[in-house]
Design a protein around this motif. Structure first.
Motif, short mmCIF file in Angstrom:
data_model
loop_
_atom_site.label_atom_id
_atom_site.label_comp_id
_atom_site.label_asym_id
_atom_site.label_seq_id
_atom_site.Cartn_x
_atom_site.Cartn_y
_atom_site.Cartn_z
N GLU A 120 0.83 -1.19 0.00
CA GLU A 120 0.00 0.00 0.00
C GLU A 120 0.88 1.26 0.00
N ASN A 121 0.37 2.29 -0.65
CA ASN A 121 1.09 3.57 -0.72
C ASN A 121 2.52 3.37 -1.21
N TRP A 122 2.65 2.59 -2.29
CA TRP A 122 3.96 2.19 -2.80
C TRP A 122 4.88 3.39 -3.05
N ARG A 123 4.45 4.35 -3.83
CA ARG A 123 5.31 5.48 -4.18
C ARG A 123 5.66 6.31 -2.94
N GLU A 124 4.70 6.51 -2.06
CA GLU A 124 4.96 7.26 -0.84
C GLU A 124 5.95 6.52 0.06
N ALA A 125 5.83 5.19 0.10
CA ALA A 125 6.73 4.39 0.93
C ALA A 125 8.16 4.44 0.39
N THR A 204 1.98 -3.62 4.75
CA THR A 204 1.26 -2.36 4.89
C THR A 204 2.21 -1.33 5.51
N MET A 205 1.75 -0.10 5.60
CA MET A 205 2.56 0.96 6.19
C MET A 205 1.87 1.50 7.45
N GLU A 207 1.26 4.54 10.40
CA GLU A 207 0.94 5.96 10.26
C GLU A 207 2.20 6.81 10.05
N MET A 209 4.74 5.86 8.40
CA MET A 209 5.33 5.34 7.18
C MET A 209 6.54 4.44 7.45
#
Length: 305
Positions: A120-125, A204-205, A207, A209
């Motif tokens: 989840e939130n691949w690019r942000e991670a 998963t990430m 809060e 990150m």
């Protein structure tokens, strides 16, 4: 109507493709770069091991710098995707979403596609440094962090042992029902690498990150960083259609001048066999561009009147 024939078509606008384009423009060659905008460099938050940037440089900034440098010599990047490549006599003909191009030579700098996990939130991670893709590039940047390695059966323990030199807290996860043999487990034990028996089911990430790895036994494992080292495949389809020879992971075989087994077709960067690094791609691009220039008909300057 005269059909334009480029000296070189460069497919891929990452560090390899752009470096080659800069060299070729400085060699006064008619060069066109087609890029579909998926460079892995654009994902890198900061690279600290590319020479000349003691404080590091963001991936997108390095790309911008290279495009600007190319622009200084009259070059530019054309957005688009080359969908087919063939030879007609001595020329290459490329089909892309902007039409058709002809060139005397072609340089592939198309990179690789990572085999990844649903995260989840691949690019942000990736931007936050929670998910990392290259132990060689940034192992030093995660010194003494809690590191998770997700590895496949093609290299079950190698990445975990490599990262153990950067941290005392390294844990290896495997997907599905892949199990290590006795010798592999002994290597992990000798290096004090933890091995999780339950297969990994997802990531998963939190809060803040940081990665949470979920296993089949319903456990949640918290780490500072995860390397999902599940392998990759080179984007070499266009070359393979022309009959170019490949090795493992569809990586192209090239000679000392970055020439593939197809005359007039060159390749640099992650799409070829070798170490996947920005500096390596740039070096290969310099070699390829010089070889291309020397292989093309010479363009002598007009004598002054």
């Amino acid at each position: 109507m005269t059909i334009q024939v480029h000296d070189t078509l460069i497919i891929g606008g990452g560090p390899g493709g752009l470096t080659a384009a800069i060299y070729l423009r400085r060699f006064r060659r008619e060069t066109i770069v087609i890029d579909k905008g998926r460079s892995r460099l654009d994902l890198i938050p900061v690279t600290h091991n590319f020479p000349g940037f003691p404080d590091g440089i963001k991936g997108f900034q390095l790309l911008d710098n290279l495009r600007c440098q190319l622009g200084n010599y009259g070059g530019e990047v054309t957005e688009g995707e080359v969908t087919a490549l063939r030879k007609e006599g001595d020329l290459f003909v490329a089909e892309y979403d902007g039409g058709q191009l002809r060139a005397r030579t072609v340089l592939l700098a198309t990179g690789i596609a990572d085999a990844g996990l649903p995260i989840e939130n691949w690019r942000e991670a990736v931007a936050a440094g929670a998910v990392r893709l290259c132990p060689v590039c940034d192992g030093f940047d995660v010194l003494d962090k809690r590191i998770a390695i997700v590895s496949s059966d093609t290299n079950p323990v190698g990445h975990a042992l490599f990262m153990r030199t950067f941290s005392s807290s390294v844990t290896l996860f495997e997907r599905d029902e892949v199990r290590l043999d006795g010798e592999q487990r002994r290597k992990l034990e000798a290096a004090n690498v933890r091995y999780v028996l339950a297969p990994l089911k997802g990531i998963t990430m939190s809060e803040d990150m940081t990665p949470i790895l979920h296993t089949a036994d319903d456990e949640a494992h918290h780490f500072d960083v995860v390397y999902p080292m599940l392998g990759e495949a080179a984007r070499s389809d266009l070359a393979q259609e022309l009959g170019a020879r490949t090795g493992n992971c569809m990586e192209l075989e090239v000679d000392e001048h970055q020439r593939t087994t197809v005359p007039g077709l060159y390749a640099v960067g992650d799409v070829v066999k070798g170490l996947n690094q920005i500096s390596v791609a740039a070096g290969q691009a310099a070699v390829a561009a010089t070889a291309i220039h020397n292989a093309l008909p010479r363009q002598f300057r007009a004598s002054p009147r």
